[in-house]
Design a protein around this motif. Structure first.
Motif, PDB file in Angstrom:
ATOM      1  N   CYS A 724       0.832  -1.194   0.000  1.00  0.00           N
ATOM      2  CA  CYS A 724       0.000   0.000   0.000  1.00  0.00           C
ATOM      3  C   CYS A 724       0.869   1.247   0.000  1.00  0.00           C
ATOM      4  CB  CYS A 724      -0.945   0.005   1.200  1.00  0.00           C
ATOM      5  SG  CYS A 724      -0.122   0.135   2.800  1.00  0.00           S
ATOM      6  N   ARG A 725       0.268   2.349  -0.415  1.00  0.00           N
ATOM      7  CA  ARG A 725       0.907   3.655  -0.309  1.00  0.00           C
ATOM      8  C   ARG A 725      -0.162   4.651   0.106  1.00  0.00           C
ATOM      9  NH1 ARG A 725       0.647   6.642  -5.350  1.00  0.00           N
ATOM     10  NH2 ARG A 725      -0.329   5.402  -7.009  1.00  0.00           N
ATOM     11  N   THR A 726       0.258   5.728   0.748  1.00  0.00           N
ATOM     12  CA  THR A 726      -0.711   6.659   1.330  1.00  0.00           C
ATOM     13  C   THR A 726      -0.666   8.018   0.649  1.00  0.00           C
ATOM     14  OG1 THR A 726       0.871   7.399   3.005  1.00  0.00           O
ATOM     15  CG2 THR A 726      -0.554   5.537   3.560  1.00  0.00           C
ATOM     16  N   VAL A 727      -1.823   8.682   0.711  1.00  0.00           N
ATOM     17  CA  VAL A 727      -1.957  10.043   0.219  1.00  0.00           C
ATOM     18  C   VAL A 727      -2.624  10.849   1.321  1.00  0.00           C
ATOM     19  CG1 VAL A 727      -3.009  11.549  -1.503  1.00  0.00           C
ATOM     20  CG2 VAL A 727      -2.145   9.304  -2.187  1.00  0.00           C
ATOM     21  N   VAL A 744      -8.347  -7.895  -7.735  1.00  0.00           N
ATOM     22  CA  VAL A 744      -7.156  -7.382  -8.409  1.00  0.00           C
ATOM     23  C   VAL A 744      -6.004  -8.358  -8.192  1.00  0.00           C
ATOM     24  CG1 VAL A 744      -7.896  -4.985  -8.058  1.00  0.00           C
ATOM     25  CG2 VAL A 744      -6.388  -6.074  -6.394  1.00  0.00           C
ATOM     26  N   PRO A 745      -4.910  -8.235  -8.956  1.00  0.00           N
ATOM     27  CA  PRO A 745      -3.739  -9.081  -8.720  1.00  0.00           C
ATOM     28  C   PRO A 745      -3.210  -8.907  -7.303  1.00  0.00           C
ATOM     29  CG  PRO A 745      -3.572  -8.020 -10.856  1.00  0.00           C
ATOM     30  CD  PRO A 745      -4.746  -7.402 -10.166  1.00  0.00           C
ATOM     31  N   ASN A 746      -2.723 -10.006  -6.748  1.00  0.00           N
ATOM     32  CA  ASN A 746      -2.298 -10.014  -5.348  1.00  0.00           C
ATOM     33  C   ASN A 746      -1.082  -9.154  -5.070  1.00  0.00           C
ATOM     34  OD1 ASN A 746      -2.806 -10.802  -2.764  1.00  0.00           O
ATOM     35  ND2 ASN A 746      -2.591 -12.992  -3.143  1.00  0.00           N
ATOM     36  N   ASP A 747      -0.367  -8.755  -6.121  1.00  0.00           N
ATOM     37  CA  ASP A 747       0.807  -7.908  -5.902  1.00  0.00           C
ATOM     38  C   ASP A 747       0.488  -6.431  -6.116  1.00  0.00           C
ATOM     39  OD1 ASP A 747       0.417  -7.951  -8.612  1.00  0.00           O
ATOM     40  OD2 ASP A 747       2.527  -8.225  -9.133  1.00  0.00           O
ATOM     41  N   ALA A 748      -0.806  -6.111  -6.254  1.00  0.00           N
ATOM     42  CA  ALA A 748      -1.191  -4.721  -6.493  1.00  0.00           C
ATOM     43  C   ALA A 748      -0.900  -3.861  -5.271  1.00  0.00           C
ATOM     44  CB  ALA A 748      -2.677  -4.642  -6.843  1.00  0.00           C
ATOM     45  N   SER A 749      -0.642  -2.597  -5.532  1.00  0.00           N
ATOM     46  CA  SER A 749      -0.415  -1.631  -4.453  1.00  0.00           C
ATOM     47  C   SER A 749      -1.691  -0.818  -4.248  1.00  0.00           C
ATOM     48  CB  SER A 749       0.751  -0.697  -4.813  1.00  0.00           C
ATOM     49  OG  SER A 749       0.989   0.225  -3.777  1.00  0.00           O
ATOM     50  N   ILE A 750      -2.233  -0.893  -3.018  1.00  0.00           N
ATOM     51  CA  ILE A 750      -3.500  -0.229  -2.695  1.00  0.00           C
ATOM     52  C   ILE A 750      -3.206   1.193  -2.215  1.00  0.00           C
ATOM     53  CG2 ILE A 750      -5.652  -0.395  -1.420  1.00  0.00           C
ATOM     54  CD1 ILE A 750      -4.991  -2.771  -3.311  1.00  0.00           C
ATOM     55  N   ILE A 751      -3.937   2.174  -2.752  1.00  0.00           N
ATOM     56  CA  ILE A 751      -3.755   3.571  -2.351  1.00  0.00           C
ATOM     57  C   ILE A 751      -4.720   3.894  -1.215  1.00  0.00           C
ATOM     58  CG2 ILE A 751      -3.814   5.964  -3.129  1.00  0.00           C
ATOM     59  CD1 ILE A 751      -3.395   4.957  -5.976  1.00  0.00           C
ATOM     60  N   LEU A 752      -4.171   4.396  -0.122  1.00  0.00           N
ATOM     61  CA  LEU A 752      -4.976   4.775   1.039  1.00  0.00           C
ATOM     62  C   LEU A 752      -4.990   6.295   1.155  1.00  0.00           C
ATOM     63  CD1 LEU A 752      -3.641   2.195   3.665  1.00  0.00           C
ATOM     64  CD2 LEU A 752      -5.574   1.952   2.081  1.00  0.00           C
TER      65      LEU A 752
END
Length: 830
Positions: A724-727, A744-752
């Protein structure tokens, strides 16, 4: 004198007696003759001509209408209708009745005029609704030329002329309103419905409309194809007479069409139906239904991806595709291009084919003056259209042959392993070419520098021509030819839908045995022809344990209540060509082809795939303007590799050499096969089995972390396998992309988003073709999107790049949307 009287009286009496006797005799003779003639006439009318006169009386006293039987429905294996029938109506006229109706109106006008003259009144004749009126009205509704209808109406000795067949229900209803006098020939309203619910004339609210006579509708059945062009070359179509004209519709016409019924109604001397009189109805017997082995989901995937492939590589002569059960011969999908719409089978659907027709018509127009007669020119035009229509209707999987190239090598491999002339420890040396006795030119390998020394598995993986020539020569001509027979390549397949099935083209046995040159070229799939169906049948026998099956597509014949009338039954092999042990070795080699060899672009995440690529030169196509000649590129694959359930063969005829992609089955067809297999295997019940590395990119649902603290949200996502990455700099998660529950693909980066709302502006999809996986992922991530990897995932060549993507460049998507990117190895050669 008195004494002479008695004598004269006696003479007179005698004369009178003679006259009376003769009169009686003559009367008797005349009576007998009259009786005999009358008897003969009665005998002639009542005995000899009984059936004839009875039939004439029936014709004069009744009207008979045919009630067409409903054709049976053609279903796929999941009871989805591919062809079905619905009630329709034919619009007909009776010229005899129509003429009588016109005469009746004219006579009524004359009588009314005479009556008006006698009473001294002025009379305006009523408008006669004649043949021209009827022709105008029907022409407007049906689109049939007025002159054609008038021509039919002129045949006043007939009672039955079909103006238009199987019209849609709304059109039939419009005709019915015209017949009932509710609208005129121009479509203007003539009636209204009063408060009592009765239909009355606008011009005279107290009067009901008068129905036209001599026009009627009869029930019929119309064929519909709910899936349009899907499986058109397999299903076929019916002609204007509702008779099967092509494909399954033609082959099984006797099963599908049923038996027509009819209605008989009484009519009067004026040829109009008698009200409140008898009507006898003989019900039709509808045709049987058929359930196929086809699966519409698989068929749709095959066609969709093949269309994209053919368009991308600008294939000149279309292509074919077959998906078959490896252990039964049941056809799951079958596609042939060009194709057509069975609901509008005369129209040319394929743009390339239509362009070629238009070009040929232009050439004919230029040469129009060279034709001796106008009829010859018209015939040439008709032949041009007919030829193009035949091309789009033809099921090339069954009827057309081609040189298979390297996709034939599994058959050579299986035969050689079975005969023991090679084994898994055999080795082969490849310098890039090889000379064969009796031929003055070298046979080349796809790799001009050669493959060097290689094992059998590696030689198969490299699709090495010199290695397979060596294998074929070790077998010898007689033994090799016997295996061609055993694999069913010399005889028709027995396919149940085949009409005019194509047959492989091989040298006769005597010529084949006379030298080894043919053997050398046969060993790697050149200088002979097979149909796609023949080839996939033989390929299946190589990998299913060695069993040759008869392909089939009709599983069941059913009556209208769903009762099974005929059942294909359990598949029984024609013969076992090679042993289970040999078949297992072939599977091992072909799995290596996809894992490490020329078929690596056919890899599918989560599945073990076996396969073989092919790039076959089309003999005789090399010219000064086309020095490289034309080719057919192809790919055969099956899954699971260790226990094959389904096998697929795709061919593409004459792809363009100007697309920027190296012309080969491995580069052009294998990626398409990968996409199709990835889509259809789950639908067919073959579940993926991910390796540990594949699990890292497998699809998974995104946890919902809105409302959690940053630390708790991060921990929950990491436990589910996501980064994950944050905003923002708030304390809690106020929004996330993708939303919770998204797959989604398991290696996806979720935006918080912390303490702020996420933006609602759409993201624009970039073009990642030609990029490495890392570059493509970076581009999509920067665009606010998520990349899903497909295609080649395991290779050591270092030449893996993005080959295509499922969403076109420039498309706007919501943030966090998934874009699938197919990767391939551009270094593969066939």
């Amino acid at each position: 004198m008195a004494g002479n009287s008695p004598r004269k009286s006696e003479a007179a009496r005698r004369a009178n007696q003679v006259v009376r006797s003769r009169t009686v005799i003559i009367m008797l003779l005349l009576g007998v003759c009259t009786f005999v003639m009358l008897f003969w006439k009665l005998y002639d009318l009542q005995i000899r001509r009984h059936d004839e006169l009875q039939a004439q009386a029936a014709v004069q006293q009744t009207r008979e209408s045919v009630v067409t039987a409903s054709r049976g429905t053609i279903y796929d294996r999941n009871y989805h209708p591919l062809a079905t029938s619905a009630t329709a109506e034919n619009v007909c006229i009776s010229p005899l009745e129509l003429a009588a109706y016109v005469q009746k109106q004219e006579k009524a006008n004359e009588e009314a005029q005479e009556q008006a003259i006698k009473s001294g009144k002025t009379y305006v004749p009523a408008v006669v609704l004649d043949e021209a009126y009827v022709a105008r009205g029907l022409s407007r509704i049906l689109g049939v030329p007025e002159e054609d209808i008038l021509q039919m109406a002129s045949k006043t000795k007939t009672k039955y002329q079909v103006v238009s067949k199987r019209v849609e229900q709304d059109v039939a209803d419009e005709v019915r309103r015209f017949i009932n006098g509710e609208i005129d020939d121009e479509g203007r309203e003539l009636t209204f419905v009063n408060e009592e619910g009765k239909t009355r004339l606008l011009s005279n609210p107290t009067k009901a409309p008068t129905a036209l006579q001599g026009i009627f509708l009869e029930l019929d059945s119309r064929r519909y194809y709910p899936y349009g062009t899907l499986a058109a070359n397999v299903v076929g179509f019916v002609n204007g007479e509702n008779q099967g004209a092509y494909g399954l519709e033609s082959k099984f016409n006797d099963v599908l069409e049923g038996t027509s019924g009819y209605t008989v109604a009484a009519k009067n001397a004026r040829n109009t139906d008698l009200p409140f009189h008898y009507e006898n109805i003989i019900d039709p017997e509808n045709g049987y239904d058929m359930m196929l082995t086809l699966d519409t989901r698989v068929q749709a995937s095959l066609e969709k991806n093949m269309e994209s492939m053919l368009e991308t590589f600008d294939a000149k002569n279309g292509g074919t595709g077959i998906v078959m059960e490896a252990n039964t011969g049941a056809i799951i999908a079958m596609a042939s291009y060009p194709t057509f719409d069975p609901g509008n089978y005369s129209a040319i659907q394929d743009e390339k084919l239509l362009a070629s027709v238009e070009k040929e018509l232009e050439e004919l127009e230029k040469k129009k003056d060279t034709y001796e007669a106008e009829e010859d020119y018209s015939t040439a035009i008709s032949n041009t259209w007919s030829k193009a229509q035949g091309l789009q209707w033809r099921n090339r999987c069954v009827s057309d042959t081609y040189e298979p190239g390297s996709t034939f090598k599994p058959i050579t491999l299986a035969a050689a392993l079975e005969e023991g002339v090679v084994n898994m420890n055999s080795s082969f040396s490849c310098s890039g070419s090889v000379m064969v006795q009796g031929w003055d030119k070298a046979f080349n390998c796809s790799k001009k520098s050669g493959h060097g020394t290689q094992s059998l598995k590696v030689a198969v993986g490299n699709s090495c021509n010199p290695a397979f020539i060596s294998i074929g020569l070790k077998m010898g001509t007689q033994k090799y030819y016997s295996y061609l027979r055993s694999f069913g390549l010399m005889d028709p397949t027995g396919f149940d839908m085949a009409v005019g099935e194509g047959k492989g083209i091989f040298a006769d046995e005597k010529n084949f045995n006379s030298n080894v040159v043919s053997l050398a070229s046969y060993a790697f799939g050149q200088t002979f022809n097979v149909t796609p169906l023949e080839l996939i049948r033989a390929q299946a026998a190589c990998i299913n344990g060695g069993y040759l099956y008869t392909p089939y597509i009709v599983d069941q014949v059913l009556d209208g209540n769903g009762n099974i009338i005929e059942q294909h039954g359990a598949a029984t092999p024609v013969r076992q060509v090679v042993s289970e042990e040999t078949s297992a070795l072939v599977r091992e080699c072909l799995e290596y082809v996809v894992a490490e060899g020329t078929g690596k672009n056919g890899q599918v995440t989560g599945y073990r795939i076996g396969g073989k690529t092919g790039t076959a030169d089309k003999t005789g196509t090399r010219t000064d303007s086309n020095p490289k000649g034309d080719v057919v590129v192809s790919f055969m694959c099956f899954a699971p590799a260790d226990d094959p359930q389904y096998i697929m063969l795709i061919t593409m005829d004459t792809p363009s050499r100007n697309t920027g992609v190296f012309v080969s089955g491995g580069n052009m067809v294998a990626p398409t096969a990968s996409r199709i297999m990835g889509e259809i295997l789950p639908d067919l019940g073959i579940e993926p089995d991910y390796s540990s590395s594949e699990l890292l990119v497998a699809d998974a649902p995104v946890p919902n972390v809105v409302g959690l603290t940053m630390a708790d949200a991060k921990a929950k996502l990491e436990n589910a396998g996501f980064a994950c990455r944050t905003v923002g700099d708030g304390e809690t998660v106020t929004a996330q992309t993708p939303a919770g529950g998204a797959i989604v693909p398991n290696d996806a980066s979720i935006i918080l988003y912390l303490g702020q709302e996420k933006p609602d502006a759409p993201c624009t999809v970039p073009n990642v073709s030609g990029r490495t996986a890392a570059e493509a992922n970076r581009m999509l991530t920067n665009a606010g999107l998520i990349m899903k990897v497909a295609g080649t995932t395991v290779t050591g060549s270092g030449n893996v790049h993005a080959m295509s993507q499922n969403v076109a460049e420039g498309t706007e998507l919501p943030a966090g949307s998934v874009v699938t990117v197919w990767f391939g190895d551009s270094s593969v050669l066939d």
